[in-house]
Design an enzyme around this catalytic site. Sequence first.
Site, mmCIF file in Angstrom:
data_model
loop_
_atom_site.group_PDB
_atom_site.id
_atom_site.type_symbol
_atom_site.label_atom_id
_atom_site.label_comp_id
_atom_site.label_asym_id
_atom_site.label_seq_id
_atom_site.Cartn_x
_atom_site.Cartn_y
_atom_site.Cartn_z
ATOM 1 N N ARG A 170 33.651 34.412 -29.885
ATOM 2 C CA ARG A 170 32.495 34.365 -28.983
ATOM 3 C C ARG A 170 31.321 33.581 -29.596
ATOM 4 N NH1 ARG A 170 36.328 35.318 -26.735
ATOM 5 N NH2 ARG A 170 36.849 37.103 -25.430
ATOM 6 N N SER A 220 32.341 41.653 -19.615
ATOM 7 C CA SER A 220 32.540 42.494 -20.792
ATOM 8 C C SER A 220 31.247 42.554 -21.602
ATOM 9 C CB SER A 220 33.679 41.925 -21.646
ATOM 10 O OG SER A 220 33.893 42.712 -22.784
ATOM 11 N N GLU A 290 28.547 41.389 -26.562
ATOM 12 C CA GLU A 290 29.124 40.087 -26.249
ATOM 13 C C GLU A 290 28.249 39.385 -25.221
ATOM 14 O OE1 GLU A 290 32.969 38.764 -23.660
ATOM 15 O OE2 GLU A 290 33.367 39.925 -25.470
#
Length: 299
Positions: A170, A220, A290
């Site tokens: 990420r 998410s 995230e």
Amino acid sequence: MKFPVEKLPNIEFKVDEPLSKYTFTKTGGNADVLAFPKTRVELVEIVNTAREDDIDITIIGNASNLIIKDGGIRGIVIILPNFKKIEVHGDKVTAEAGATIIDTTIAAQKASLTGIEFAAGIPGSVGGAVFMNAGAYGGEIKDVFDSAEVLLPNGNIVTLNHDDMEFSYRHSLVQNNDGIVISATFLLESGDKEKIQAEMDRLNELRRSKQPLEYPSCGSVFKRPTGHFTGPLIIKAGLQGHIIGGAQVSMKHAGFIVNINHATATDYMDLIHLIQRTINDKFDIKLQTEVRIIGEDTK
């Protein structure tokens, strides 16, 4: 200092614009100025003007994995819905930053190119996907990334290859250098068109069955902690279904927070902090977000 829109009369701007109109959570405060450049020239003009006047620049992409705080964003906010061209050349697909990843996977399938099926249901823009090395179902953008055109803060446009981007989980280089992704090229392989479509359909059905797509959300919320899965941890902590304001830990997938009743960004942030504290207290695991969180708190 407010961005001097009068210096660029040919570019579309909206002043004091509610960013809740653009985020997938349907939350977020106002932008001082929101810009909609139509060309690279206009984009460079905006960046150069902001730099000359020392005004902060924020890119919000498709705002699908993003929380904008209720105090909004100062300076200039740029959104790139006009940058959506997708082209196929041989085994490469080049997409402008404002194109969606979903449309990019569709273009690849139509050209019988395989490798990017994992992203068939990711709702973000190409620019945002490269920015955060988006991933799903075992694949990540870095797996198919070839190169990107990036506008640097000094106004120069450079081409960065795979190694230049310093991809990790990420993360990519443009999170550190304040670059703006203009376009990205993905290197794929020849495949069977019907098999590619079948895999895309399978993953999209899996997404529909497991994720709360019926509610606004930011996707998410947390990065996966080493050796664990976030959803089961939240369930074990007794927080699935927990509500703060209008935000709820999804009953369908505990790794998601959904807007069930006119939630604010503050509701989201309070619920995120509660989850982080609880997981740390119960399991000694520090959950990292995230989702990208930007903007200012309300005063």
